[in-house]
Motif scaffolding. Structure first.
Motif, PDB file in Angstrom:
ATOM      1  N   ALA A  69      50.171  44.728  41.470  1.00 13.02           N
ATOM      2  CA  ALA A  69      49.741  43.581  40.667  1.00 13.02           C
ATOM      3  C   ALA A  69      48.452  43.902  39.914  1.00 13.02           C
ATOM      4  CB  ALA A  69      49.539  42.365  41.573  1.00 13.02           C
ATOM      5  N   ILE A  70      47.528  44.590  40.567  1.00 12.50           N
ATOM      6  CA  ILE A  70      46.266  44.968  39.924  1.00 12.50           C
ATOM      7  C   ILE A  70      46.528  45.921  38.762  1.00 12.50           C
ATOM      8  CG2 ILE A  70      44.085  46.202  40.269  1.00 12.50           C
ATOM      9  CD1 ILE A  70      44.134  45.156  43.179  1.00 12.50           C
ATOM     10  N   ARG A  74      35.695  46.734  39.545  1.00 15.09           N
ATOM     11  CA  ARG A  74      35.373  45.324  39.255  1.00 15.09           C
ATOM     12  C   ARG A  74      36.254  44.388  40.078  1.00 15.09           C
ATOM     13  NH1 ARG A  74      35.237  47.429  34.032  1.00 15.09           N
ATOM     14  NH2 ARG A  74      37.232  46.459  33.457  1.00 15.09           N
ATOM     15  N   VAL A  75      37.510  44.786  40.297  1.00 17.22           N
ATOM     16  CA  VAL A  75      38.394  43.950  41.120  1.00 17.22           C
ATOM     17  C   VAL A  75      37.855  43.861  42.540  1.00 17.22           C
ATOM     18  CG1 VAL A  75      40.685  43.809  42.161  1.00 17.22           C
ATOM     19  CG2 VAL A  75      40.454  44.375  39.737  1.00 17.22           C
ATOM     20  N   THR A 114      34.856  44.177  43.595  1.00 15.11           N
ATOM     21  CA  THR A 114      33.587  43.429  43.667  1.00 15.11           C
ATOM     22  C   THR A 114      33.697  42.026  43.065  1.00 15.11           C
ATOM     23  OG1 THR A 114      32.859  44.423  41.574  1.00 15.11           O
ATOM     24  CG2 THR A 114      32.240  45.551  43.621  1.00 15.11           C
ATOM     25  N   PHE A 115      34.924  41.631  42.668  1.00 20.41           N
ATOM     26  CA  PHE A 115      35.162  40.307  42.061  1.00 20.41           C
ATOM     27  C   PHE A 115      34.315  40.095  40.809  1.00 20.41           C
ATOM     28  CE2 PHE A 115      36.073  39.882  46.605  1.00 20.41           C
ATOM     29  CZ  PHE A 115      37.383  39.422  46.558  1.00 20.41           C
ATOM     30  N   ASP A 116      34.093  41.158  40.061  1.00 21.52           N
ATOM     31  CA  ASP A 116      33.344  41.071  38.807  1.00 21.52           C
ATOM     32  C   ASP A 116      34.348  41.002  37.660  1.00 21.52           C
ATOM     33  OD1 ASP A 116      31.577  41.209  36.732  1.00 21.52           O
ATOM     34  OD2 ASP A 116      31.116  43.348  36.985  1.00 21.52           O
ATOM     35  N   TRP A 117      34.782  39.790  37.321  1.00 26.12           N
ATOM     36  CA  TRP A 117      35.842  39.607  36.339  1.00 26.12           C
ATOM     37  C   TRP A 117      35.317  39.422  34.920  1.00 26.12           C
ATOM     38  CZ3 TRP A 117      40.373  40.984  37.928  1.00 26.12           C
ATOM     39  CH2 TRP A 117      40.718  40.838  39.282  1.00 26.12           C
ATOM     40  N   GLY A 118      34.014  39.299  34.756  1.00 23.54           N
ATOM     41  CA  GLY A 118      33.468  39.161  33.413  1.00 23.54           C
ATOM     42  C   GLY A 118      33.481  37.739  32.906  1.00 23.54           C
ATOM     43  N   THR A 119      33.637  37.606  31.587  1.00 22.25           N
ATOM     44  CA  THR A 119      33.482  36.328  30.900  1.00 22.25           C
ATOM     45  C   THR A 119      34.829  35.779  30.448  1.00 22.25           C
ATOM     46  OG1 THR A 119      31.307  36.996  30.088  1.00 22.25           O
ATOM     47  CG2 THR A 119      32.372  35.170  28.947  1.00 22.25           C
ATOM     48  N   ALA A 120      35.020  34.472  30.630  1.00 26.39           N
ATOM     49  CA  ALA A 120      36.211  33.785  30.121  1.00 26.39           C
ATOM     50  C   ALA A 120      35.887  33.238  28.739  1.00 26.39           C
ATOM     51  CB  ALA A 120      36.626  32.663  31.065  1.00 26.39           C
ATOM     52  N   TYR A 121      36.333  33.929  27.694  1.00 27.59           N
ATOM     53  CA  TYR A 121      35.963  33.566  26.327  1.00 27.59           C
ATOM     54  C   TYR A 121      36.604  32.262  25.879  1.00 27.59           C
ATOM     55  CZ  TYR A 121      33.769  38.111  25.874  1.00 27.59           C
ATOM     56  OH  TYR A 121      32.941  39.194  26.039  1.00 27.59           O
TER      57      TYR A 121
END
Length: 325
Positions: A24-25, A83-84, A86-93
């Motif tokens: 899935a990732i 990033r997955v 560390t749950f660092d998903w960034g910004t939801a634009y």
């Protein structure tokens, strides 16, 4: 129960769960790589609802750097895996540039509530209709119970949702038509999802009951003078329930995917609505996070179901049982 066999069974199921989650990732990563055009340009202007040609190069460079799109593919993939983890998903634009984690945190509670109530109702209805189609005293009643289950399989989800809204919200006024405020607001969408899955569940369970009822030990129980209901409840249900656990685990995926339609029709906030908005706005960080989240939920539920099998039937951990599964 043999401890070594049980340990091997648990380790195999854990390994399979990790492989599915990794798949899935990886799929969520490939969505960006296989998107035609410039993902950064599509994402920036899609999230802001503007003309994709108007994005300035400084914005695009920043997005590419944040998502690692300015690096070779293998480094992008390794960075994405990091990033997955560390749950660092960034910004939801598409969500006023909020953190993806915050956006999902705001919507997941409503979807989990909807999913939990739907799953409980679905399981209860599936069991009731399965037992009815097996234990009712007359053939026409058993056929009627079986016939009702076909509705849940044949009717599209949006048709059933609109029909229930029209009857129970607009005409009878028993439930609110839209929103997510309290128990009454979650019942009608949960019933919609439950009816869609209960048909499959009840048919599988009823067939399993009939197959187990043909076993020799069940014939011995009948010879002792037990009623049909006593035979089923005391001797058949436990062994017949294994396929039900499997189907319930699989239906969790249907609940998650069906939430997009149901939440949109009933105007509920949640993960399903976020999916629709993210895809419409080409918000890739949010899409990726939602794919991994829903995949993780499915893997977790399936793993719980698999690990519960030895408690119901210890034979599933034996090599002979594995060869017949």
């Amino acid at each position: 129960m043999n401890g070594r066999l049980l340990t091997g069974y648990v380790l195999r199921r854990l390994g399979q769960a990790l492989v599915v989650l990794w798949g899935a990732i990886t799929l969520s990563f490939l969505i960006v790589q296989l998107t035609p055009g410039d993902p950064a340009r599509l994402m920036v202007m899609g999230g802001e609802g503007g003309d994709a040609g108007a994005a300035n190069e400084e914005q695009l460079a920043q997005v590419r750097a944040d998502m690692g799109l300015d690096q070779p593919v293998i480094l992008q993939y390794l960075g994405y895996l990091g990033r997955v983890v560390t749950f660092d998903w960034g910004t939801a634009y598409s969500q006023q540039r909020q953190s993806v984690t915050d956006v999902i945190g705001q919507g997941i509670g409503s979807t989990l509530e909807l999913g939990a109530v739907s799953l409980l109702l679905m399981t209860a209805l599936g069991i009731v209709f399965a037992l009815g189609s097996v234990l009712l005293p007359t053939a026409w009643l058993r056929s009627a119970f079986q016939g009702v289950t076909v509705i849940g399989i044949a009717v599209p989800s949006f048709v059933l949702a609109i029909a229930l809204l029209q009857i129970f919200s607009f005409q009878l006024g028993w439930f609110p038509a839209f929103g997510a405020d309290g128990l009454r607001s979650v019942l009608l969408p949960s019933i919609t999802i439950a009816l869609l899955g209960a048909g499959t569940l009840s048919q599988v369970f009823a067939r399993s009951i009939r197959e187990v009822s043909a076993e020799g030990y069940v014939e011995v129980a009948r010879a002792r003078g037990l009623s049909p209901a006593q035979v089923v409840l005391r001797h058949v249900l436990r062994n017949a329930s294994l396929p039900v656990y499997t189907i319930v685990g699989m239906l969790v995926g249907g609940i998650v995917s069906g939430a997009a339609i149901i939440e949109t029709i009933f105007g509920r906030p949640g993960i399903g609505n976020l999916y629709v908005e993210a895809v419409s706005a080409r918000d890739f960080p949010l899409i990726q996070a939602l794919i991994v989240l829903t995949g993780g939920i499915y893997v977790l539920v399936t793993l719980i179901v698999d690990l519960s099998y030895p408690l119901i039937d210890p034979r599933v951990v034996s090599p002979a049982a594995r060869r017949t599964r």
